[in-house]
Design an enzyme around this catalytic site. Sequence first.
Site, mmCIF file in Angstrom:
data_model
loop_
_atom_site.group_PDB
_atom_site.id
_atom_site.type_symbol
_atom_site.label_atom_id
_atom_site.label_comp_id
_atom_site.label_asym_id
_atom_site.label_seq_id
_atom_site.Cartn_x
_atom_site.Cartn_y
_atom_site.Cartn_z
ATOM 1 N N THR A 36 61.711 -70.534 -6.828
ATOM 2 C CA THR A 36 61.604 -71.369 -8.018
ATOM 3 C C THR A 36 62.288 -70.608 -9.141
ATOM 4 O OG1 THR A 36 59.470 -72.070 -7.152
ATOM 5 C CG2 THR A 36 59.950 -72.645 -9.448
ATOM 6 N N ASN A 104 52.961 -58.703 3.528
ATOM 7 C CA ASN A 104 51.909 -58.346 4.491
ATOM 8 C C ASN A 104 52.174 -58.999 5.836
ATOM 9 O OD1 ASN A 104 49.785 -56.602 4.524
ATOM 10 N ND2 ASN A 104 48.558 -57.785 3.076
ATOM 11 N N SER A 130 50.845 -50.824 -0.225
ATOM 12 C CA SER A 130 49.421 -50.945 -0.515
ATOM 13 C C SER A 130 49.088 -50.386 -1.889
ATOM 14 C CB SER A 130 48.607 -50.198 0.538
ATOM 15 O OG SER A 130 47.254 -50.233 0.179
ATOM 16 N N LYS A 185 50.234 -50.194 8.267
ATOM 17 C CA LYS A 185 49.621 -50.891 7.126
ATOM 18 C C LYS A 185 48.414 -51.711 7.607
ATOM 19 C CE LYS A 185 48.993 -52.783 3.065
ATOM 20 N NZ LYS A 185 48.787 -54.169 3.080
ATOM 21 N N HIS A 188 45.578 -49.431 8.187
ATOM 22 C CA HIS A 188 45.085 -49.085 6.848
ATOM 23 C C HIS A 188 44.117 -50.162 6.354
ATOM 24 C CE1 HIS A 188 45.334 -50.011 2.565
ATOM 25 N NE2 HIS A 188 45.409 -48.713 2.337
ATOM 26 N N ASN A 189 44.500 -51.413 6.495
ATOM 27 C CA ASN A 189 43.636 -52.492 6.012
ATOM 28 C C ASN A 189 42.338 -52.560 6.812
ATOM 29 O OD1 ASN A 189 45.826 -53.015 4.407
ATOM 30 N ND2 ASN A 189 45.759 -55.218 4.713
ATOM 31 N N GLU A 192 40.151 -49.923 5.598
ATOM 32 C CA GLU A 192 39.618 -50.361 4.301
ATOM 33 C C GLU A 192 38.389 -51.265 4.518
ATOM 34 O OE1 GLU A 192 42.743 -51.948 1.723
ATOM 35 O OE2 GLU A 192 41.389 -53.577 1.186
HETATM 36 P P1 2AM Z 1 57.770 -69.597 -5.519
HETATM 37 O O1 2AM Z 1 57.531 -68.947 -6.836
HETATM 38 O O2 2AM Z 1 59.035 -70.384 -5.500
HETATM 39 O O3 2AM Z 1 56.569 -70.382 -5.033
HETATM 40 C C1 2AM Z 1 54.496 -65.466 -3.528
HETATM 41 O O4 2AM Z 1 53.918 -66.706 -3.266
HETATM 42 C C2 2AM Z 1 56.011 -65.557 -3.505
HETATM 43 O O5 2AM Z 1 56.435 -66.138 -2.268
HETATM 44 C C3 2AM Z 1 56.604 -66.396 -4.616
HETATM 45 O O6 2AM Z 1 57.763 -65.744 -5.062
HETATM 46 C C4 2AM Z 1 56.908 -67.688 -3.918
HETATM 47 O O7 2AM Z 1 57.994 -68.409 -4.460
HETATM 48 C C5 2AM Z 1 57.299 -67.205 -2.547
HETATM 49 N N1 2AM Z 1 57.147 -68.267 -1.548
HETATM 50 C C6 2AM Z 1 56.005 -68.843 -1.128
HETATM 51 N N2 2AM Z 1 56.250 -69.757 -0.176
HETATM 52 C C7 2AM Z 1 57.575 -69.791 -0.008
HETATM 53 C C8 2AM Z 1 58.449 -70.520 0.843
HETATM 54 N N3 2AM Z 1 57.966 -71.420 1.716
HETATM 55 N N4 2AM Z 1 59.770 -70.285 0.754
HETATM 56 C C9 2AM Z 1 60.236 -69.372 -0.116
HETATM 57 N N5 2AM Z 1 59.475 -68.637 -0.944
HETATM 58 C C10 2AM Z 1 58.161 -68.842 -0.886
#
Ligand code: 2AM
Length: 484
Positions: A36, A104, A130, A185, A188-189, A192
């Site tokens: 976005t 993650n 992390s 990782k 690690h989780n 945690e």
């Molecule tokens: P966005 O801002 O366009 O939603 C954490 O959610 C990050 O992952 C954000 O930068 C988000 O982008 C991105 N994200 C989540 N779903 C996505 C998707 N299906 N394709 C690309 N980016 C995604």
Amino acid sequence: MAALSDIGVIGLAVMGENLILNMESKGFQVTAYNRTVDKVDNFVNGRAKGKNITGAHSIEELIGSLKSPRKVMLMVKAGKPVDDFIELLIPHLDKGDIIIDGGNSHFPDTERRVNYVESKGLRYIGTGVSGGEEGALLGPSIMPGGSKEAWEEVKPIFQGIAAKVDDGAPCCDWVGDGGAGHFVKMVHNGIEYGDMQLICEIYQLMKDVLGMNADEMHEIFKEWNEGELDSYLIEITRDILAYKEDGTPIIDKILDTAGQKGTGKWTGTVALELGIPLTLITESVFARCLSALKDERVAASKVLTAGPKPSFDGDKKQFIDQLRDALYAAKVISYAQGYQMMRSAAKEYGWELNYGNIALMWRGGCIIRSRFLGNIKEAFDNNPDLTNLLLDPYFAEKIQACQDGLRKVTATAMLNGIPVPCLSAGINYYDGYRTERLPANLLQAQRDYFGAHTYERLDQPRGKYFHTNWTGRGGETSSTSYGV
Ligand code: 2AM
């Protein structure tokens, strides 16, 4: 024209933004991009204003802004978005360029992506990051794995932004091939989860058996944080217990159902797949599941009324010391199990893991950071082939000094009707691991009885298998000979 950037970061949620700001503060020029695109402008004109951070409004613009070999780090939601971005990036990248996934991701996905991206002549790093939002901004623990030849290229940036401990050592080093970074990782989780549940069990014992209030418990955790239990989780527990809302501790008003995002579950699942007794961490996942059944528990508490009511007439000070020992001992056991699992995975997946360095990576920056990880580093530095942390001379002495506390606390909890799944998993593992002769002889006899699965004998060499015709009806055929 602006100077070319050292790295591009895709994904402007808080973790991504904070990592970018961290990189910039350490002298790196960064290009930021987000699906976005409005968020790019918001960031560049907001938190990133006046800094060496360039906004890109398309993949082409992002790629065109990077020094060669190009480094593009994904900080997007794990799963399909990572694969989607890999597909979008590949046509624009040149041989030797590097795609990094800092989200993650589950390690088998990373393992697959490393192979795929390498097959396109590019390089791929899957890295655990992390330390939450604050860690990302000020210094996280970073656990990279994947294309080894890419490490030297990203090392200055990763080690530059990582947390530093005591002597300035960065909490970041190369973990291993394929999905090794995300695997470590994941462990690690899991650790945690175990650490948190252990603290919760100790808290419930203090509250319900000793009848301590939040202020009294705050004082104990404060004291413990000044000793060998010194850690981030003890520190925040201390502060949580002191936090008041309208003059009363907020902890007493919080609903007792735990959430989870799934990484602890992965650790338990993988332990079962590898056949590693990761009992403490796995119990901590189930403890969250049980806590989530709040309505059922409320109903059951009215039906299943048989059981002890907590009471205590012993020496309170002595019991608090035992609680401290129990927490320490169970923690050592949990880490011993986690390291056993990493050893097994290294063998299974062909990774060369440096266990001392892993402890160092967790020593600062992340949620499980603690003083005690320094001792774990020493243990594995002294003996990289250590089979089990409990057998290291330092920890063997410690666990033997603390096991009595863990035993007494677990017994007291059971006699008082307080559930302690992780503490009891700890003492059960300790006793199981040090038991020369377990009852698995009977188990093998049962398996041979109903399934002709055969058994080995104490009075015969290992690797020789025997079958008994237990009933006189089964015949002499063992299951191995008829191939079941
Ligand atoms: P966005 O801002 O366009 O939603 C954490 O959610 C990050 O992952 C954000 O930068 C988000 O982008 C991105 N994200 C989540 N779903 C996505 C998707 N299906 N394709 C690309 N980016 C995604």
